[in-house]
Design a protein around this motif. Structure first.
Motif, short mmCIF file in Angstrom:
data_model
loop_
_atom_site.label_atom_id
_atom_site.label_comp_id
_atom_site.label_asym_id
_atom_site.label_seq_id
_atom_site.Cartn_x
_atom_site.Cartn_y
_atom_site.Cartn_z
N LEU A 63 0.82 -1.20 0.00
CA LEU A 63 0.00 0.00 0.00
C LEU A 63 0.86 1.26 0.00
O LEU A 63 0.61 2.20 -0.76
CB LEU A 63 -0.94 -0.01 1.20
CG LEU A 63 -1.98 1.12 1.24
CD1 LEU A 63 -2.83 1.12 -0.01
CD2 LEU A 63 -2.85 1.01 2.47
N GLY A 64 1.88 1.29 0.86
CA GLY A 64 2.77 2.44 0.88
C GLY A 64 3.53 2.61 -0.42
O GLY A 64 3.70 3.73 -0.92
N PHE A 65 3.95 1.49 -1.01
CA PHE A 65 4.70 1.54 -2.26
C PHE A 65 3.82 1.99 -3.41
O PHE A 65 4.23 2.82 -4.23
CB PHE A 65 5.29 0.15 -2.55
CG PHE A 65 6.06 0.05 -3.82
CD1 PHE A 65 7.38 0.45 -3.87
CD2 PHE A 65 5.47 -0.44 -4.98
CE1 PHE A 65 8.10 0.37 -5.05
CE2 PHE A 65 6.17 -0.52 -6.16
CZ PHE A 65 7.49 -0.11 -6.20
N GLN A 66 2.61 1.47 -3.52
CA GLN A 66 1.73 1.83 -4.62
C GLN A 66 1.36 3.30 -4.58
O GLN A 66 1.36 3.99 -5.62
CB GLN A 66 0.47 0.95 -4.59
CG GLN A 66 -0.36 0.96 -5.86
CD GLN A 66 -1.43 2.04 -5.87
OE1 GLN A 66 -1.64 2.74 -4.89
NE2 GLN A 66 -2.12 2.15 -7.00
N TYR A 67 1.04 3.80 -3.38
CA TYR A 67 0.65 5.21 -3.26
C TYR A 67 1.80 6.13 -3.66
O TYR A 67 1.63 7.07 -4.45
CB TYR A 67 0.21 5.50 -1.83
CG TYR A 67 0.13 6.98 -1.52
CD1 TYR A 67 -0.95 7.73 -1.98
CD2 TYR A 67 1.12 7.62 -0.79
CE1 TYR A 67 -1.03 9.09 -1.72
CE2 TYR A 67 1.05 8.97 -0.52
CZ TYR A 67 -0.03 9.70 -0.98
OH TYR A 67 -0.10 11.04 -0.73
N ALA A 68 2.99 5.88 -3.11
CA ALA A 68 4.11 6.76 -3.40
C ALA A 68 4.59 6.63 -4.84
O ALA A 68 5.17 7.57 -5.38
CB ALA A 68 5.26 6.45 -2.43
N THR A 69 4.33 5.50 -5.48
CA THR A 69 4.76 5.31 -6.87
C THR A 69 4.05 6.29 -7.80
O THR A 69 4.69 7.00 -8.59
CB THR A 69 4.51 3.86 -7.32
OG1 THR A 69 5.37 2.99 -6.58
CG2 THR A 69 4.80 3.69 -8.81
N TRP A 70 2.71 6.32 -7.75
CA TRP A 70 2.02 7.24 -8.65
C TRP A 70 2.17 8.69 -8.20
O TRP A 70 2.20 9.60 -9.02
CB TRP A 70 0.56 6.87 -8.84
CG TRP A 70 -0.34 6.95 -7.63
CD1 TRP A 70 -0.79 5.91 -6.87
CD2 TRP A 70 -0.95 8.13 -7.09
NE1 TRP A 70 -1.61 6.37 -5.88
CE2 TRP A 70 -1.73 7.72 -5.99
CE3 TRP A 70 -0.90 9.48 -7.41
CZ2 TRP A 70 -2.45 8.62 -5.21
CZ3 TRP A 70 -1.62 10.38 -6.63
CH2 TRP A 70 -2.38 9.95 -5.55
N ALA A 71 2.28 8.91 -6.87
CA ALA A 71 2.45 10.29 -6.39
C ALA A 71 3.78 10.88 -6.86
O ALA A 71 3.87 12.08 -7.16
CB ALA A 71 2.37 10.32 -4.87
N ALA A 72 4.82 10.04 -6.97
CA ALA A 72 6.12 10.53 -7.41
C ALA A 72 6.14 10.95 -8.87
O ALA A 72 7.00 11.73 -9.29
CB ALA A 72 7.19 9.46 -7.16
#
Length: 420
Positions: free
Chosen positions: A22-31
């Motif tokens: 969950l943390g990885f998926q969120y930060a991936t598109w946010a970046a």
């Protein structure tokens, strides 16, 4: 017993894979928001609406998540939503226009709500089954997932400007994490509401307690079609604590750097340290918070932590300057870090409906907190806005006094981990 064959460690690793996802998926598109903005030709206002779509999707997903938890259970729901979030990265990369991107982000918010509830239900069930604390460390893994995504985004951006290539690499990692989780997640209990056998009943009695009136009542012929009832007063206090806690957590991430630059008059090099101090202290605190919970109990951890957060930030605002501000931010990160894991664990003991509602309120706090602080800052100054953040942390302590917490977990001997 080796760590590989320890049921607690195996379950902990599987659930941690969900938190990391969950943390990885969120930060991936946010970046990659700047690249998405450029590819779709969006204005700053349209980017704001795009970000809001994910938060709105998560906030309004409560009825659907509650129904899915009862229908599917936390194990199936967590695996399906984790896979869905991975596929949505590909959909976002392939979005041909702004309306399609909005739909993708709204769906992303709904699946985030599903995974958030299901994985926290798994973590609470693991704690109850083995009588060992782990929720705080699981939430620390979520923060580690965001850090991993940031590092991957930096490397992929340097190697290629293609969002599709970046998201494709991220999907491969997410699928691997889903496969890791699938092998060790806990099977759902047979209760119709998706709670574990160790869960506290809705009236606050401990599991196993016999109600004479209930013993004489006929069995419900259709338990799976149980009607949704109004939340209890205890659940509402948990919702309040979660809202205030996530308001403080989200606002610190969004406004700390600007406070250092505009109010504390820090240099451009020092201003980003605000986010680093808050995030770093939260990760460290969550790594140790399970030990604090075992020793002092969830109630004391929440009350003392939120009080330290409120007092530390308030003192920094009164003192002024860069060094006091960084010290106050450290107090906030240290004190507020264990609030959400403890409240999630308490809500899970009340059943899946309570956990779903509390999780939805947490998302609402993260969504509404930063704009609220911005409104206060616009009406007065950012110093008063940060004062509202300190007040939110103090409100967590007040709400915590109204929540029925569990006693500290008894230490488990190593020999007890081996089945007879």
């Amino acid at each position: 017993m080796s760590r590989l064959h320890d049921p607690f460690r195996r379950g902990q690793l599987a659930i941690a894979a969900l938190f990391l996802s969950l943390g990885f998926q969120y930060a991936t598109w946010a970046a990659r928001i700047p690249a998405i903005k450029s590819d779709l030709g969006l204005s700053a206002a349209e980017v704001g609406v795009l970000l809001m779509a994910a938060g709105v999707g998560a906030a309004v997903s409560f009825p659907a998540v509650a129904w899915l938890m009862r229908r599917m259970g936390s194990r199936r729901l967590s695996l399906l939503s984790q896979l869905g979030l991975a596929l949505l990265l590909l959909a976002l990369a392939a979005a041909p226009n702004y309306p399609v991107a909005l739909l993708v982000m709204c769906a992303d918010g709904v699946l985030v709500g599903c995974l958030n509830v299901a994985m926290n239900a798994q973590g609470a069930a693991l704690e109850a089954r083995h009588e060992r604390n782990t929720m705080a460390r699981l939430h620390a893994v979520f923060s580690a997932g965001s850090l991993l995504a940031a590092l991957l985004a930096s490397g992929m951006t340097a190697a290629t400007g293609s969002v599709a290539a970046h998201f494709g690499a991220a999907v491969v990692l997410l699928v691997a994490l889903g496969a890791t989780a699938r092998t060790g997640l806990l099977d759902d209990a047979t209760t119709p509401d998706g709670t574990t056998p160790d869960a506290t009943t809705s009236d606050g009695t401990e599991p196993g307690a016999t109600d004479p009136a209930a013993a004489e009542a006929p069995a419900d012929p259709e338990p799976a079609r149980r009607r949704w009832t109004l939340p209890s007063r205890l659940t509402l206090w948990m919702c309040c604590a979660m809202v205030f806690g996530t308001v403080a957590e989200g606002a610190m991430n969004d406004w700390s750097a600007l406070y250092l630059k505009d109010i504390a008059e820090a240099s451009a090099e020092l201003a980003p340290l605000g986010i680093a101090v808050v995030s770093g202290m939260m990760v460290v605190a969550r790594l140790f918070a399970d030990g604090w919970r075992s020793r002092f109990g969830d109630g004391r951890v929440v009350l003392l932590g939120s009080a330290v957060a409120a007092a530390g930030l308030a003192a920094a605002l009164v003192s002024g300057g860069v060094a006091p501000a960084l010290a106050g931010f450290a107090c906030m990160g240290l004190g507020i870090a264990a609030v959400t894991p403890c409240v999630y664990a308490a809500a899970a003991r009340q059943g899946s409906d309570a956990l779903t509602l509390v999780a939805a309120m947490g998302t609402t706090g993260l969504l509404a907190g930063p704009p609220l602080i911005g409104f206060i800052a616009g009406a007065s100054s950012l110093a008063w806005g940060m004062g509202a953040v300190a007040a939110s942390a103090g409100a967590v302590a007040l709400c915590g006094t109204r929540i029925r917490w569990t006693a500290p977990a008894a230490p488990v001997a190593r020999s007890e981990a081996t089945p007879a």
